[in-house]
Design a protein around this motif. Sequence first.
Motif, short mmCIF file in Angstrom:
data_model
loop_
_atom_site.label_atom_id
_atom_site.label_comp_id
_atom_site.label_asym_id
_atom_site.label_seq_id
_atom_site.Cartn_x
_atom_site.Cartn_y
_atom_site.Cartn_z
N LEU A 12 0.79 -1.24 0.00
CA LEU A 12 0.00 0.00 0.00
C LEU A 12 0.82 1.28 0.00
O LEU A 12 0.27 2.36 -0.12
CB LEU A 12 -1.03 0.02 1.14
CG LEU A 12 -2.04 -1.13 1.10
CD1 LEU A 12 -2.99 -1.04 2.28
CD2 LEU A 12 -2.82 -1.13 -0.21
N LYS A 13 2.11 1.17 0.17
CA LYS A 13 3.03 2.30 0.00
C LYS A 13 4.44 1.73 -0.11
O LYS A 13 4.65 0.55 0.18
CB LYS A 13 2.92 3.33 1.13
CG LYS A 13 3.45 2.87 2.47
CD LYS A 13 3.37 4.00 3.49
CE LYS A 13 4.16 3.67 4.73
NZ LYS A 13 4.24 4.78 5.66
N VAL A 14 5.37 2.54 -0.52
CA VAL A 14 6.75 2.08 -0.68
C VAL A 14 7.43 2.00 0.70
O VAL A 14 7.37 2.95 1.48
CB VAL A 14 7.54 3.01 -1.62
CG1 VAL A 14 9.01 2.60 -1.67
CG2 VAL A 14 6.93 2.99 -3.02
N LYS A 84 1.78 -20.54 3.11
CA LYS A 84 0.97 -20.46 4.32
C LYS A 84 0.96 -19.04 4.88
O LYS A 84 -0.08 -18.50 5.23
CB LYS A 84 1.47 -21.45 5.36
CG LYS A 84 0.59 -21.53 6.58
CD LYS A 84 1.00 -22.68 7.47
CE LYS A 84 0.16 -22.72 8.71
NZ LYS A 84 -0.93 -23.66 8.62
N GLU A 85 2.13 -18.40 4.97
CA GLU A 85 2.23 -17.03 5.45
C GLU A 85 3.40 -16.33 4.77
O GLU A 85 4.43 -16.95 4.51
CB GLU A 85 2.44 -16.95 6.97
CG GLU A 85 1.24 -17.34 7.80
CD GLU A 85 0.04 -16.40 7.68
OE1 GLU A 85 0.23 -15.18 7.44
OE2 GLU A 85 -1.08 -16.89 7.82
N LEU A 86 3.23 -15.05 4.52
CA LEU A 86 4.28 -14.21 3.95
C LEU A 86 4.48 -13.02 4.88
O LEU A 86 3.51 -12.40 5.32
CB LEU A 86 3.88 -13.71 2.56
CG LEU A 86 4.85 -12.70 1.97
CD1 LEU A 86 5.95 -13.43 1.22
CD2 LEU A 86 4.14 -11.76 1.03
N TYR A 87 5.74 -12.73 5.17
CA TYR A 87 6.09 -11.62 6.06
C TYR A 87 7.11 -10.73 5.35
O TYR A 87 7.98 -11.23 4.65
CB TYR A 87 6.74 -12.13 7.35
CG TYR A 87 5.91 -13.14 8.11
CD1 TYR A 87 5.04 -12.73 9.11
CD2 TYR A 87 6.00 -14.50 7.81
CE1 TYR A 87 4.28 -13.66 9.80
CE2 TYR A 87 5.24 -15.43 8.50
CZ TYR A 87 4.38 -15.01 9.49
OH TYR A 87 3.63 -15.92 10.17
N ALA A 88 7.01 -9.43 5.55
CA ALA A 88 8.00 -8.48 5.02
C ALA A 88 8.32 -7.49 6.13
O ALA A 88 7.43 -7.06 6.87
CB ALA A 88 7.43 -7.74 3.81
N TYR A 89 9.60 -7.14 6.25
CA TYR A 89 10.05 -6.27 7.34
C TYR A 89 10.93 -5.15 6.82
O TYR A 89 11.74 -5.36 5.92
CB TYR A 89 10.86 -7.08 8.37
CG TYR A 89 10.09 -8.23 8.96
CD1 TYR A 89 9.12 -8.03 9.93
CD2 TYR A 89 10.33 -9.54 8.54
CE1 TYR A 89 8.41 -9.09 10.46
CE2 TYR A 89 9.63 -10.60 9.07
CZ TYR A 89 8.67 -10.37 10.04
OH TYR A 89 7.97 -11.42 10.56
N ALA A 113 3.32 -6.91 5.53
CA ALA A 113 2.37 -7.57 4.64
C ALA A 113 1.07 -7.96 5.32
O ALA A 113 0.10 -8.34 4.65
CB ALA A 113 3.02 -8.82 4.03
N LEU A 114 1.00 -7.83 6.63
CA LEU A 114 -0.17 -8.28 7.39
C LEU A 114 -1.45 -7.62 6.88
O LEU A 114 -1.57 -6.39 6.85
CB LEU A 114 0.02 -8.00 8.88
CG LEU A 114 -1.08 -8.50 9.81
CD1 LEU A 114 -1.17 -10.02 9.77
CD2 LEU A 114 -0.84 -8.01 11.22
N VAL A 133 -1.54 -13.69 4.19
CA VAL A 133 -1.16 -12.48 4.94
C VAL A 133 -2.12 -12.21 6.09
O VAL A 133 -2.21 -11.09 6.58
CB VAL A 133 -1.08 -11.25 3.99
CG1 VAL A 133 0.05 -11.40 2.99
CG2 VAL A 133 -2.40 -10.98 3.31
N ASP A 134 -2.81 -13.25 6.57
CA ASP A 134 -3.78 -13.03 7.64
C ASP A 134 -3.22 -13.22 9.04
O ASP A 134 -3.93 -13.11 10.02
CB ASP A 134 -5.02 -13.91 7.43
CG ASP A 134 -4.72 -15.41 7.52
OD1 ASP A 134 -3.53 -15.79 7.74
OD2 ASP A 134 -5.66 -16.20 7.36
N GLY A 135 -1.90 -13.49 9.11
CA GLY A 135 -1.27 -13.63 10.42
C GLY A 135 -1.65 -14.93 11.06
O GLY A 135 -1.45 -15.33 12.09
#
Length: 135
Positions: A12-14, A84-89, A113-114, A133-135
Amino acid sequence: GDLKPWAWVDLLKVYSVVEVEVLWCADVPKYELQSSQNAVDWTPIAMAGGMAGQMVRTSFLEAIPMQWIRIVCQSFSGPSCCIKELYAYDVAKPDWPQPAKPGAETSSAENLALNKPVVTSSTLPGQYGSMAVDG
């Protein structure tokens, strides 16, 4: 079937992303991570592989500005390439929780990504991209 299925998440944003983690629900011997700031021009940023139930962490030497993250499965075993899940930090996630030091600022690695929008090239019955991405 989809020979190289993909999924992408709109942050949703950079953000300046330093790590991406993928928890797999199927064996994916080879996949490519890609980034984009406009969802048109994609840049390959890493190649990796994972097994069902395995969390694969990809850390970048320098932060990568991106709004979109795409995973393209190059090969997979079984009927699907299942995330199953994707996370970005945008902050490096420590391997182990560190005890807080008195007076020190604490930084929490928040999953960028949540609950963000997801687009997929294909889905299986009862599975939706948003589940990644639903945690």
